[in-house]
Enzyme design. Structure first.
Site, mmCIF file in Angstrom:
data_model
loop_
_atom_site.group_PDB
_atom_site.id
_atom_site.type_symbol
_atom_site.label_atom_id
_atom_site.label_comp_id
_atom_site.label_asym_id
_atom_site.label_seq_id
_atom_site.Cartn_x
_atom_site.Cartn_y
_atom_site.Cartn_z
ATOM 1 N N ASP A 101 0.850 -1.187 0.000
ATOM 2 C CA ASP A 101 0.000 0.000 0.000
ATOM 3 C C ASP A 101 0.893 1.246 0.000
ATOM 4 O O ASP A 101 1.823 1.353 0.807
ATOM 5 C CB ASP A 101 -0.903 -0.024 1.244
ATOM 6 N N ASN A 105 -2.002 13.033 -4.185
ATOM 7 C CA ASN A 105 -3.135 13.507 -4.984
ATOM 8 C C ASN A 105 -3.511 14.940 -4.615
ATOM 9 O O ASN A 105 -3.747 15.772 -5.484
ATOM 10 C CB ASN A 105 -4.354 12.605 -4.759
ATOM 11 N N HIS A 143 -4.557 14.477 -9.351
ATOM 12 C CA HIS A 143 -4.882 13.091 -9.614
ATOM 13 C C HIS A 143 -4.046 12.496 -10.752
ATOM 14 O O HIS A 143 -3.659 11.319 -10.718
ATOM 15 C CB HIS A 143 -6.377 12.999 -9.970
ATOM 16 N N ASP A 202 -1.806 9.243 -10.663
ATOM 17 C CA ASP A 202 -1.885 8.111 -11.601
ATOM 18 C C ASP A 202 -0.499 7.708 -12.105
ATOM 19 O O ASP A 202 -0.202 6.521 -12.247
ATOM 20 C CB ASP A 202 -2.772 8.469 -12.804
ATOM 21 N N GLU A 207 -4.807 2.052 -4.434
ATOM 22 C CA GLU A 207 -3.338 2.137 -4.380
ATOM 23 C C GLU A 207 -2.796 0.962 -3.579
ATOM 24 O O GLU A 207 -1.783 1.057 -2.916
ATOM 25 C CB GLU A 207 -2.886 3.473 -3.772
HETATM 26 P P1 GH3 Z 1 -1.496 5.484 4.204
HETATM 27 O O1 GH3 Z 1 -0.036 5.719 4.247
HETATM 28 O O2 GH3 Z 1 -2.068 5.267 5.557
HETATM 29 O O3 GH3 Z 1 -1.838 4.369 3.288
HETATM 30 O O4 GH3 Z 1 -2.140 6.814 3.649
HETATM 31 P P2 GH3 Z 1 -2.867 7.035 2.282
HETATM 32 O O5 GH3 Z 1 -3.064 8.487 2.101
HETATM 33 O O6 GH3 Z 1 -2.140 6.343 1.190
HETATM 34 O O7 GH3 Z 1 -4.206 6.218 2.496
HETATM 35 P P3 GH3 Z 1 -5.679 6.426 2.052
HETATM 36 O O8 GH3 Z 1 -6.271 5.077 1.951
HETATM 37 O O9 GH3 Z 1 -6.328 7.404 2.997
HETATM 38 O O10 GH3 Z 1 -5.617 7.077 0.629
HETATM 39 C C1 GH3 Z 1 -5.533 6.366 -0.537
HETATM 40 C C2 GH3 Z 1 -5.714 7.339 -1.668
HETATM 41 O O11 GH3 Z 1 -5.483 6.708 -2.921
HETATM 42 C C3 GH3 Z 1 -7.082 7.920 -1.718
HETATM 43 C C4 GH3 Z 1 -7.459 7.881 -3.197
HETATM 44 O O12 GH3 Z 1 -7.839 9.142 -3.663
HETATM 45 C C5 GH3 Z 1 -6.183 7.457 -3.891
HETATM 46 N N1 GH3 Z 1 -6.427 6.653 -5.067
HETATM 47 C C6 GH3 Z 1 -7.051 5.447 -5.147
HETATM 48 N N2 GH3 Z 1 -7.094 5.019 -6.434
HETATM 49 C C7 GH3 Z 1 -6.480 5.968 -7.184
HETATM 50 C C8 GH3 Z 1 -6.215 6.103 -8.579
HETATM 51 O O13 GH3 Z 1 -6.554 5.260 -9.411
HETATM 52 N N3 GH3 Z 1 -5.549 7.217 -8.979
HETATM 53 C C9 GH3 Z 1 -5.156 8.171 -8.106
HETATM 54 N N4 GH3 Z 1 -4.510 9.245 -8.560
HETATM 55 N N5 GH3 Z 1 -5.416 8.080 -6.792
HETATM 56 C C10 GH3 Z 1 -6.061 6.992 -6.328
HETATM 57 MG MG MG Z 2 -2.009 4.228 1.266
HETATM 58 MG MG MG Z 3 -4.927 2.179 1.035
#
Ligand code: GH3
Ligand code: MG
Ligand code: MG
Ligand code: MG
Length: 313
Positions: A191, A199, A204, A208, A234
């Site tokens: 992760d 982001n 965004h 990506d 992610e």
């Molecule tokens: P942590 O270290 O605890 O994992 O913090 P984090 O910010 O990574 O965790 P969180 O789960 O809060 O955030 C994940 C983010 O990933 C939120 C979402 O907007 C982003 N995300 C998910 N899928 C995609 C994608 O396909 N593209 C982009 N750009 N962002 C994505």
């Molecule tokens: Mg994360």
């Molecule tokens: Mg996550």
């Protein structure tokens, strides 16, 4: 494998038992009551590198369909105990939304027979006697179509790794080889760290790009048989066959070092990313997928709690 190759026709149980040995080979299910033809075709197609399950008993083929999971099915229309059209209909029912190409073969190539075959959904019709060269080319074409369709269905567009749909079937394959050959495999859950911040800060599109680079870095750091799946936004799952946890950890650590040293650029700024990972070695005493992912997730949680940018077993 050589035992299977030159039998009169195939021993289905043995093929199911040994399926994992020819995982990378295409499996062709050939149903025909003419055992001379079965032998002839089987021998030629296997020279071509395919595995041919040649069966004279259509019901046996239908009943073992899920276990065999063939890449292409070839059905003779005129058989002693059963009509090939009925076999096609029954197999089509089993295929559900999965695409498996079917080819009907028959001495009778009247328009009526051909039309009926196509109406019932077959992908190709080849008349007997079989011209083996043309037969191979046409089977190959169907196998390529299936491959292309599978690729579109199972691959995540952004990261070019497998999507979640691929997880269950791959996991089951790994479990069956764990049970049969007692070789362990690992699940690693990965992760990205503070990805929401990436982001929020850079947008965004940049997010990506980071995701795509993350997947590329994982891919480069693994062996060909390791499976990468985009599990969530992610979050990625890696399945590492024939690997113990103490072997998986240094692999993941190398990938982490590699990834955390990649400079990203946005808003005329340079920034770096990292990820956390939890690894779990699956045991034959507990093979439930949900449970095992939970355990890996527990290790991932510890890695996050421990300050991120690290791997925990
Ligand atoms: P942590 O270290 O605890 O994992 O913090 P984090 O910010 O990574 O965790 P969180 O789960 O809060 O955030 C994940 C983010 O990933 C939120 C979402 O907007 C982003 N995300 C998910 N899928 C995609 C994608 O396909 N593209 C982009 N750009 N962002 C994505
Ligand atoms: Mg994360
Ligand atoms: Mg996550
Ligand atoms: Mg026949």
């Amino acid at each position: 494998i050589s035992i299977i190759y030159y039998e009169e026709y195939s021993n289905i149980d043995e093929i199911i038992e040994r399926k994992s040995e020819f995982e990378d080979k295409k499996l062709i299910l050939l149903i025909d009551d003419d055992t001379a033809l079965l032998m002839y075709v089987k021998e030629h197609l296997e020279k071509y590198g395919w595995i041919v399950i040649a069966v004279a008993d259509p019901d046996r083929a239908i009943n073992s369909y899920y276990d065999l999971n063939p890449d292409c099915v070839i059905i003779d229309i005129h058989m002693k105990d059963k009509n090939g059209f009925d076999v096609l209909v029954q197999l089509k029912e089993k295929m559900k939304q999965q695409f498996i190409p079917t080819i009907m073969i028959s001495v009778d190539h009247s328009k009526e027979t051909r039309m009926k075959s196509y109406r019932l959904g077959t992908d190709d019709f080849i008349q007997k006697p079989i011209d083996i060269e043309e037969f191979i080319v046409r089977i190959n074409r169907q196998l390529e179509r299936k491959q292309a369709i599978d690729n579109v269905m199972l691959i995540d567009e952004l990261t070019r790794v497998y999507n979640r749909k691929f997880l269950a079937q791959t996991y089951e394959r790994f479990v069956s080889s764990l049970k049969r050959r007692r070789v362990s495999f690992c699940i690693a859950l990965l992760d990205l760290d503070h990805f929401k911040q990436v982001n929020d800060t850079y947008g965004h599109t940049v997010g990506d790009e980071v995701l795509a680079t993350f997947a590329d870095t994982i891919r480069k750091g693994l062996r060909v048989n390791d499976i990468i799946i985009r599990y969530g936004g992610e979050e990625f799952i890696i399945l590492l066959p024939e690997t113990k946890a103490n072997e998986a950890k240094p692999v993941l650590e190398r990938i982490l070092r590699e990834f955390s040293n990649i400079p990203f650029e946005a808003n005329e700024e340079e920034f770096y990313c990292s990820f956390s990972s939890g690894i779990h070695e699956v045991q034959s005493s507990e093979t439930d997928i949900t449970r095992n992912i939970e355990i890996a997730d527990g290790a991932l949680y510890e890695a996050k709690q421990g300050g991120r940018n690290q791997i925990k077993v």
